[in-house]
Scaffold this active site. Structure first.
Site, PDB file in Angstrom:
ATOM      1  N   HIS A 267       0.836  -1.210   0.000  1.00 29.13           N
ATOM      2  CA  HIS A 267       0.000   0.000   0.000  1.00 29.13           C
ATOM      3  C   HIS A 267       0.871   1.260   0.000  1.00 29.13           C
ATOM      4  O   HIS A 267       0.943   1.953  -0.994  1.00 29.13           O
ATOM      5  CB  HIS A 267      -1.012   0.020   1.152  1.00 29.13           C
ATOM      6  CG  HIS A 267      -1.902  -1.170   1.197  1.00 29.13           C
ATOM      7  ND1 HIS A 267      -2.687  -1.548   0.129  1.00 29.13           N
ATOM      8  CD2 HIS A 267      -2.137  -2.089   2.179  1.00 29.13           C
ATOM      9  CE1 HIS A 267      -3.362  -2.633   0.442  1.00 29.13           C
ATOM     10  NE2 HIS A 267      -3.039  -2.997   1.680  1.00 29.13           N
ATOM     11  N   ASP A 318      -5.033  -8.423  -3.322  1.00 30.53           N
ATOM     12  CA  ASP A 318      -5.314  -8.168  -1.912  1.00 30.53           C
ATOM     13  C   ASP A 318      -6.580  -8.852  -1.423  1.00 30.53           C
ATOM     14  O   ASP A 318      -6.590 -10.038  -1.159  1.00 30.53           O
ATOM     15  CB  ASP A 318      -5.352  -6.650  -1.683  1.00 30.53           C
ATOM     16  CG  ASP A 318      -5.312  -6.252  -0.215  1.00 30.53           C
ATOM     17  OD1 ASP A 318      -5.357  -7.150   0.643  1.00 30.53           O
ATOM     18  OD2 ASP A 318      -5.225  -5.057   0.081  1.00 30.53           O
TER      19      ASP A 318
END
Length: 457
Positions: A267, A318
């Site tokens: 991220h 993810d």
């Protein structure tokens, strides 16, 4: 050994025509311009398989379950409670069936390697399984069944916040003492092979105290292993880190750990200019997950500044609300366009193509994050020799490719809609997908459906 001929192969510098790929023991032995004409024809457009650098496999089964408002201020933190409730029901057999379904979908979409950031270690109540690696083995077995390459990243998770608070009841199954965690890594590393790599994951700075981080890094077990960490995903995380440690998360990590090319910072959404520059200079990979980051309302990564600084990136799916390298790359670019209010952001000095820039960057960064020699097919160059034979054959019969010259093929692949343009998929010299269909799709889907019905009941 097999010799396969491609009309066109996409390489780091662009398309090359009339290429023979010699594959021996699952790796490219040679990559060269066509020889005596005895090779079997592979296809018109061939590209390297894409690594998926961030996955929580069990979350695929809850896609669509968190899209009703529970609070006017719904955010990552309210979504997390829904996720914890679902995670609390998953046992090893369930995880195996869910992961097999997910990995099959990844292969059909063009992912050939997955980095599994795995933290469902123990029983739902926190008790230990007789085999401490039971949940890890479920993932390994799912990868073996489907044929995808797996970088397994068992995750260290110890505290509930930067202040060192104890884990909540729902987090207990994630927990390891540091010594027990290192024992798990040692056990799993004994099983590494051509399609299984074992690294480590530090869940986040809020979940791994500084002394535990140092103990893992100094253990000797991770000197040559990929190291992944969630970081700076939410502004609340940045604020808490500043309040407790007096530094922003990425700043603190770069100041206190030997961050280098072994690392993937997942991220890293909320960076200041100095962090952008320093992260790029470290050689670490920024692990970007645009569809999940959009779904959770995380924010937008500072892509242009990071590319200008020479940063390395890759993409992952993810939480798997989408399972497609195309959609991850597309929304990585589209997010930038929405913020900048202009087009064609992700280009480089060597290429004015957004699709080629993103595809090439994600191949390179994903391979680095995986810790596996994959992600490139290169004629007459040393990197080709010994690279695992992962490749995608695109569907040259698809109308999207009609009349397309070579220099528009990757842009068409990324930016031409939702039809899957991947026809065949090879991993380590073995065909996993033919004509868009995984070899074991029916069985895998049946087991997945039975598992979900039982979990829903």
């Amino acid at each position: 050994m097999s010799v396969l001929r491609a009309d066109h192969v996409w390489m780091p510098h662009g398309w090359e025509s009339s290429i023979d790929l010699t594959i021996r023991d699952g790796v490219f032995a040679t990559v060269a311009h066509s020889g005596d004409g005895t090779a079997a024809r592979l296809g018109r457009w061939v590209v390297p398989g894409m690594p998926n650098l961030h996955s929580h496999a069990f979350q695929r089964a809850m896609a669509g379950q968190a899209e009703r408002q529970t609070d006017p201020a719904d955010s990552f933190w309210t979504w997390r409670e829904t996720m914890y409730a679902f995670a609390g029901r998953v046992q090893p057999d369930d995880l195996r069936a869910i992961a097999a379904q997910l990995y099959m979908e990844m292969l059909e979409a063009g992912f050939t390697q997955v980095c599994e950031f795995h933290y469902l270690h123990h029983r739902p109540d926190g008790g230990r399984y007789d085999d401490p690696a039971a949940m890890s083995r479920a993932l390994i077995e799912a990868a073996e069944q489907t044929g995808i390459g797996l970088t397994l990243l068992p995750t260290l998770y110890q505290t509930g916040g930067f202040d060192g608070r104890a884990l909540s009841e729902r987090q207990r199954r994630f927990a390891h003492a540091t010594d027990a965690y290192l024992d798990l890594i040692a056990i799993l590393r004994k099983g590494e092979n051509d399609t299984l790599r074992v690294g480590v994951a530090l869940h986040s700075l809020r979940a791994v105290p500084p002394e535990s981080l140092r103990a893992v890094l100094e253990s000797g077990l991770v000197d040559d292993a990929p190291i992944h960490i969630h970081i700076a995903e939410q502004t609340a995380e940045v604020d808490d880190c500043l309040a407790v440690r007096g530094a922003r998360p990425v700043q603190w990590l770069l100041d206190n750990a030997p961050v280098d090319a072994r690392w993937t910072l997942v991220h890293a959404t909320h960076l200041d200019d100095a962090e952008v520059r320093r992260l790029a200079e470290s050689g670490a990979v920024a692990g970007l997950c645009p569809t999940t980051e959009a779904n959770l309302g995380d924010g937008v990564f500072p892509l242009r500044g990071y590319l200008d600084a020479g940063g390395v990136l890759g993409v992952g799916s993810d939480s798997h609300i989408s399972v497609s390298p195309i959609e991850e790359l597309r929304w990585l670019e589209y997010g930038q366009r929405l913020v900048a209010r202009r087009r064609n952001i992700a280009v480089s000095e060597s290429s004015d193509s957004v699709g080629e820039t993103l595809w090439g960057d994600a191949l390179f960064g994903g391979a680095r994050a995986s810790g596996v020699p994959i992600g490139a097919i290169e004629a007459g160059a040393a990197p080709a020799a010994g690279h695992r034979a992962d490749l995608l054959v695109l569907d040259d019969a698809a109308p999207q490719f009609a009349g397309r010259p070579k220099h528009q093929v990757i842009d068409t692949l990324v930016f031409s809609g939702n039809r899957n343009l991947v026809r065949d998929v090879m991993v380590a010299g073995r065909w996993c997908v033919r004509d868009g269909r995984h070899r074991d799709r029916d069985l895998i889907e049946q087991r997945y459906a039975e598992t979900i019905r039982r979990l829903q009941d």
